[in-house]
Design a protein around this motif. Structure first.
Motif, mmCIF file in Angstrom:
data_model
loop_
_atom_site.group_PDB
_atom_site.id
_atom_site.type_symbol
_atom_site.label_atom_id
_atom_site.label_comp_id
_atom_site.label_asym_id
_atom_site.label_seq_id
_atom_site.Cartn_x
_atom_site.Cartn_y
_atom_site.Cartn_z
ATOM 1 N N ALA A 80 60.646 90.984 1.887
ATOM 2 C CA ALA A 80 59.464 91.672 1.369
ATOM 3 C C ALA A 80 58.261 91.280 2.217
ATOM 4 C CB ALA A 80 59.223 91.299 -0.091
ATOM 5 N N PHE A 81 57.459 92.279 2.562
ATOM 6 C CA PHE A 81 56.230 92.026 3.311
ATOM 7 C C PHE A 81 55.087 92.787 2.662
ATOM 8 C CE2 PHE A 81 59.345 90.703 6.345
ATOM 9 C CZ PHE A 81 58.728 89.679 7.051
ATOM 10 N N TYR A 82 53.903 92.208 2.784
ATOM 11 C CA TYR A 82 52.675 92.838 2.294
ATOM 12 C C TYR A 82 51.704 92.973 3.452
ATOM 13 C CZ TYR A 82 47.953 93.251 0.563
ATOM 14 O OH TYR A 82 46.670 93.674 0.389
ATOM 15 N N VAL A 83 50.988 94.109 3.501
ATOM 16 C CA VAL A 83 49.901 94.277 4.463
ATOM 17 C C VAL A 83 48.753 94.989 3.754
ATOM 18 C CG1 VAL A 83 50.725 96.520 5.349
ATOM 19 C CG2 VAL A 83 49.304 95.039 6.808
ATOM 20 N N ALA A 104 53.943 83.502 7.448
ATOM 21 C CA ALA A 104 52.491 83.561 7.262
ATOM 22 C C ALA A 104 51.819 83.898 8.586
ATOM 23 C CB ALA A 104 51.969 82.233 6.725
ATOM 24 N N THR A 105 50.595 84.401 8.496
ATOM 25 C CA THR A 105 49.836 84.809 9.672
ATOM 26 C C THR A 105 48.547 84.004 9.767
ATOM 27 O OG1 THR A 105 50.704 87.062 9.456
ATOM 28 C CG2 THR A 105 48.759 86.774 10.844
ATOM 29 N N GLY A 136 46.035 89.062 4.794
ATOM 30 C CA GLY A 136 46.233 90.466 5.126
ATOM 31 C C GLY A 136 47.621 90.878 5.539
ATOM 32 N N PHE A 137 48.465 89.934 5.977
ATOM 33 C CA PHE A 137 49.843 90.242 6.319
ATOM 34 C C PHE A 137 50.686 88.998 6.118
ATOM 35 C CE2 PHE A 137 53.376 90.609 9.475
ATOM 36 C CZ PHE A 137 54.028 91.697 8.884
ATOM 37 N N ASN A 138 51.666 89.108 5.239
ATOM 38 C CA ASN A 138 52.598 88.015 5.023
ATOM 39 C C ASN A 138 53.875 88.561 4.407
ATOM 40 O OD1 ASN A 138 52.221 88.143 2.135
ATOM 41 N ND2 ASN A 138 50.317 86.984 2.397
ATOM 42 N N GLY A 139 54.864 87.704 4.309
ATOM 43 C CA GLY A 139 56.127 88.149 3.739
ATOM 44 C C GLY A 139 57.159 87.056 3.798
ATOM 45 N N GLY A 140 58.415 87.458 3.854
ATOM 46 C CA GLY A 140 59.501 86.502 3.924
ATOM 47 C C GLY A 140 60.702 86.981 3.157
ATOM 48 N N THR A 141 61.636 86.071 2.897
ATOM 49 C CA THR A 141 62.764 86.449 2.059
ATOM 50 C C THR A 141 62.221 86.807 0.683
ATOM 51 O OG1 THR A 141 63.170 84.217 1.221
ATOM 52 C CG2 THR A 141 64.268 84.836 3.294
ATOM 53 N N HIS A 181 53.904 74.123 0.336
ATOM 54 C CA HIS A 181 55.182 74.701 0.757
ATOM 55 C C HIS A 181 54.969 75.377 2.114
ATOM 56 C CE1 HIS A 181 56.469 74.176 -3.441
ATOM 57 N NE2 HIS A 181 55.292 74.699 -3.773
ATOM 58 N N PRO A 182 55.011 74.634 3.205
ATOM 59 C CA PRO A 182 54.712 75.192 4.530
ATOM 60 C C PRO A 182 55.580 76.406 4.859
ATOM 61 C CG PRO A 182 54.866 72.807 4.632
ATOM 62 C CD PRO A 182 55.357 73.206 3.270
ATOM 63 N N PRO A 183 54.991 77.391 5.508
ATOM 64 C CA PRO A 183 55.753 78.589 5.870
ATOM 65 C C PRO A 183 56.879 78.264 6.851
ATOM 66 C CG PRO A 183 53.613 78.585 6.948
ATOM 67 C CD PRO A 183 53.596 77.462 5.969
ATOM 68 N N SER A 184 57.933 79.050 6.775
ATOM 69 C CA SER A 184 59.056 78.878 7.697
ATOM 70 C C SER A 184 58.731 79.421 9.079
ATOM 71 C CB SER A 184 60.301 79.585 7.150
ATOM 72 O OG SER A 184 60.708 78.999 5.935
ATOM 73 N N LYS A 185 57.818 80.386 9.104
ATOM 74 C CA LYS A 185 57.396 80.957 10.390
ATOM 75 C C LYS A 185 55.912 81.258 10.326
ATOM 76 C CE LYS A 185 60.062 83.305 12.962
ATOM 77 N NZ LYS A 185 60.969 84.312 13.587
ATOM 78 N N VAL A 186 55.221 80.989 11.425
ATOM 79 C CA VAL A 186 53.783 81.263 11.513
ATOM 80 C C VAL A 186 53.545 82.249 12.655
ATOM 81 C CG1 VAL A 186 51.505 80.289 11.932
ATOM 82 C CG2 VAL A 186 53.182 78.995 10.605
#
Length: 220
Positions: A80-83, A104-105, A136-141, A181-186
């Motif tokens: 799921a992603f949100y923008v 996360a961005t 403004g833009f994030n997502g993940g599993t 909870h640090p993001p898995s990808k930045v």
């Protein structure tokens, strides 16, 4: 592997952004379905859910309430992603955004200490952080995103009971969550670049956040 793109567009000021954003995502974003929350009278060729305009600041502050409240519509997706609705995908955004947790961005402004919530009465309070993430833009599993949404909803509701409003609304609560909870990808700020910053770079970013004051927009 299935992906849903979550969008919110309430109030006449934001209706104009719906079709351009969806068209740009279809062109540049990974294969996905769109789930749009809106009070727009328009008809769209994707799943849309009526959402009453909540006004300022609830429209942004409670976006995760909206997602969590309708989780049955998107919980079956892998990602799921949100923008933000007032954005455009301007270059290919592919599998590099996928991670095994939250993606996360980075905020374009990395004056981190100047952005953190400094009200100790807020559940979003952060005394220090090494990075600041934009909302403004994030997502993940989907599983990780649901967990994050539930935590942010709890944090926002906790503030509301105390009569506290975080300085950057949901973004402040997002950063508090990601500090624990640090993001898995930045991703770099190229994935959420303000339109007014374009004249300072000599390349095309991945996602541009449009500057509303540069456009003729009806008033909410």
């Amino acid at each position: 592997m299935s992906t849903v793109l979550l969008l919110i567009a309430t109030g006449p000021r934001y209706w104009q952004y719906i079709v351009p954003l969806i068209d740009s995502a279809r062109k540049f974003f990974v294969p996905h379905d769109v789930l749009l929350f809106t009070d727009s009278p328009g008809r769209y060729n994707h799943t849309s859910v009526y959402l009453k305009a909540q006004g300022y600041p609830e429209a942004t502050l409670k976006r995760y309430h909206t997602f969590l409240g309708h989780r049955t519509l998107w919980a079956s997706y892998d990602f799921a992603f949100y923008v933000d609705i007032d954005a455009l995908f301007t270059a290919p955004v592919g599998s590099e955004v996928f991670s095994n947790g939250i993606t996360a961005t980075l905020h374009h402004n990395q004056n981190v200490q100047g952005l953190l919530e400094n009200n100790k009465n807020s559940f979003a309070y952060l005394s220090t952080a090494s990075q600041y993430y934009c909302g403004g833009f994030n997502g993940g599993t989907t599983a990780a995103y649901l967990d994050m949404a539930a935590a942010i909803v709890k944090s926002v509701d906790g503030d509301e009971r105390k009569g506290v409003l975080a300085c950057w609304h949901d973004e402040s609560h997002l950063n508090k969550y990601l500090s624990i909870h640090p993001p898995s990808k930045v991703l770099s700020s190229d994935y959420c670049c303000p339109e007014q910053e374009l004249d300072r770079i000599n390349y095309i970013p991945k996602i541009v956040c449009l500057h509303k004051s540069l456009r003729n927009s009806p008033v909410d």
